[in-house]
Design a protein around this motif. Structure first.
Motif, PDB file in Angstrom:
ATOM      1  N   ARG A 130       0.827  -1.206   0.000  1.00 34.01           N
ATOM      2  CA  ARG A 130       0.000   0.000   0.000  1.00 34.01           C
ATOM      3  C   ARG A 130       0.860   1.254   0.000  1.00 34.01           C
ATOM      4  O   ARG A 130       0.572   2.226  -0.703  1.00 34.01           O
ATOM      5  N   GLU A 153      -1.616  -2.138  -7.751  1.00 35.28           N
ATOM      6  CA  GLU A 153      -3.020  -2.078  -7.327  1.00 35.28           C
ATOM      7  C   GLU A 153      -3.732  -3.401  -7.594  1.00 35.28           C
ATOM      8  O   GLU A 153      -4.523  -3.884  -6.766  1.00 35.28           O
ATOM      9  N   ALA A 154      -3.463  -4.006  -8.758  1.00 36.85           N
ATOM     10  CA  ALA A 154      -4.091  -5.287  -9.094  1.00 36.85           C
ATOM     11  C   ALA A 154      -3.602  -6.399  -8.170  1.00 36.85           C
ATOM     12  O   ALA A 154      -4.378  -7.259  -7.737  1.00 36.85           O
ATOM     13  N   ASP A 195      -5.176  -6.143  -4.690  1.00 34.09           N
ATOM     14  CA  ASP A 195      -6.556  -6.632  -4.614  1.00 34.09           C
ATOM     15  C   ASP A 195      -6.615  -8.091  -4.166  1.00 34.09           C
ATOM     16  O   ASP A 195      -7.648  -8.554  -3.665  1.00 34.09           O
ATOM     17  N   GLN A 196      -5.510  -8.827  -4.366  1.00 30.93           N
ATOM     18  CA  GLN A 196      -5.494 -10.250  -4.032  1.00 30.93           C
ATOM     19  C   GLN A 196      -4.881 -10.507  -2.657  1.00 30.93           C
ATOM     20  O   GLN A 196      -5.399 -11.308  -1.884  1.00 30.93           O
ATOM     21  N   ASP A 216      -3.314  -5.987 -16.440  1.00 27.87           N
ATOM     22  CA  ASP A 216      -4.119  -6.269 -15.243  1.00 27.87           C
ATOM     23  C   ASP A 216      -4.257  -7.767 -14.974  1.00 27.87           C
ATOM     24  O   ASP A 216      -4.148  -8.211 -13.832  1.00 27.87           O
ATOM     25  N   ARG A 241      -2.859  -9.660 -11.602  1.00 26.92           N
ATOM     26  CA  ARG A 241      -3.776 -10.367 -10.701  1.00 26.92           C
ATOM     27  C   ARG A 241      -3.383 -11.845 -10.570  1.00 26.92           C
ATOM     28  O   ARG A 241      -3.541 -12.446  -9.502  1.00 26.92           O
ATOM     29  N   SER A 280     -10.155 -11.414  -7.172  1.00 21.09           N
ATOM     30  CA  SER A 280     -10.823 -10.210  -6.664  1.00 21.09           C
ATOM     31  C   SER A 280     -10.658  -9.036  -7.629  1.00 21.09           C
ATOM     32  O   SER A 280      -9.659  -8.918  -8.323  1.00 21.09           O
ATOM     33  N   GLY A 281     -11.689  -8.176  -7.639  1.00 25.90           N
ATOM     34  CA  GLY A 281     -11.596  -6.914  -8.364  1.00 25.90           C
ATOM     35  C   GLY A 281     -11.902  -6.980  -9.834  1.00 25.90           C
ATOM     36  O   GLY A 281     -11.515  -6.073 -10.583  1.00 25.90           O
TER      37      GLY A 281
END
Length: 383
Positions: A56, A73-74, A77-78, A194, A198, A222-223
């Motif tokens: 983060r 960011e991708a 999400d996991q 992306d 992921r 996710s996402g």
């Protein structure tokens, strides 16, 4: 000395520690506005492996241009994995971009581009095992990343190319490497990398929560809001897009209780390493056993030492079997491979074999129609 002297002799097996496999090697580009450029350069200097333990925080330092920020960011999400990030300067055209991404090792032993992953262990104390270049994984880049994956005993997740299934199958014919899982098509997202980002994040999550023996397939991602094109899929099999792609070793994307990767196979031309789980099991055992036997190096080569080595390996296998990560394995000393001359020269050979846990890829359920349950029908009615 007049008395008793007690010498301490340390023998017996030693524990083999588990290997950390949820470490992502992220090859990327990034740029930032003038007021943030200095922070980006300081945090992610070019052609340098950088350890990220707080994803983060890294997102806030990743700038706004290039592939670094959307890839982080991708992944985030996991899960929140450890990453080794190598940032590369963007080229003026696709060919120059590939050249910079591939990098070199120059006469001064300076590593640039993806070659910097090879220096991560000595510089950072961490070796990436999940190698990706989201949005940048052209055929030349993917091809160049595979020898690095072999050196690091890692696996590459890369984007398949093509407008349709036939194109994807043709593209897959360029590869025959057990260190590569090819994925086609993409999730619907403006960032072209992306899907691969992921995949890396999910791979790390599975390693953290289940283990390296579980493949990427059939775990919710996710996402995700959709796929970039239609893919025919039927859980009961038959002729459809997903079945055709999987048969060619390509992992595809499906929607079933959420969006999922669907496929267990690498691009290996060796059937024994067709499954992702078999490849990663072999890699993990090789590293764990080597590291776990470092204590034996340079000790006197005696019968006791040989037995301790063999039993150390067997003890690790027993633990992995109990954890469900391995079906079976054994280690032994073969006299035929250890001549008197070799032993006298300090050379010892110990064999081991193993059976990885294969994924349940095909389940057959036999359905039969019968009238035999009417045999007691009258009794049921009377009751």
């Amino acid at each position: 000395m007049h008395g008793i002297k007690v010498n301490e002799r340390i023998t017996g097996t030693r524990p083999i520690e588990a290997l950390s496999t949820a470490i992502i090697g992220l090859l990327c580009t990034a740029s930032a506005a003038d007021d943030q450029a200095a922070d980006l350069e300081a945090t992610f200097p070019l052609d340098t492996p950088v350890l990220v333990t707080d994803i983060r925080k890294a997102i806030g330092q990743a700038g706004t241009g290039g592939t670094l920020k959307p890839a982080l960011e991708a992944i985030a999400d996991q899960c929140s994995p450890v990453l080794v990030v190598v940032r590369v300067a963007e080229g003026d055209d696709p060919e120059e971009n590939d050249t910079k991404l591939i990098g070199t090792v120059d006469a001064q032993n300076t590593y640039t581009g993806m070659q910097a992953f090879l220096a991560a262990q000595t510089q950072l104390g961490f070796s990436p095992r999940i190698l990706v270049a989201p949005g940048l994984d052209t055929q030349p880049v993917t091809t160049a990343l595979l020898p690095i994956a072999r050196s690091l005993r890692g696996i590459v997740y890369a984007q398949g190319e093509g407008e349709n299934v036939a194109d994807a199958l043709t593209y897959a014919d360029n590869f025959s490497d057990r260190e590569l899982m090819l994925i086609w098509p993409r999730f619907a997202h403006e960032f072209l990398g992306d899907t691969i980002a992921r995949a890396a994040g999910l791979r790390a999550k599975i390693d953290q929560e289940i283990g390296w023996h579980k493949t990427l397939s059939n775990v919710a991602v996710s996402g995700i809001t959709g796929l970039d094109r239609d893919i025919g899929f039927d859980l009961l099999g038959g002729d459809n897009d997903a079945q055709t792609l999987n048969a060619a070793g390509i992992t595809t994307l499906i929607r079933r209780d959420g969006f999922r990767f669907w496929g267990n196979r690498t691009m290996s031309d060796e059937p024994l390493f067709a499954f992702e789980s078999a490849v990663r099991t072999a890699q993990v055992l090789k590293d764990e056993i080597a590291a776990g036997l470092a204590w034996a190096q340079d000790k006197p080569l005696t019968r006791v030492l040989v037995n301790d080595i063999v039993e150390t390996i067997r003890a690790r296998f027993r633990r992995l079997i109990a954890q469900g990560r391995l079906i079976g394995g054994d280690a032994w000393y073969d006299p035929a491979l250890n001549s008197d001359g070799d032993l006298a020269a300090g050379r010892l050979t110990v064999d081991f074999d193993f059976t990885p846990a294969a994924p349940l890829e095909g389940l057959t359920i036999n359905q039969r129609i019968t009238d035999r349950y009417y045999a007691s029908f009258s009794d049921l009615v009377a009751a």
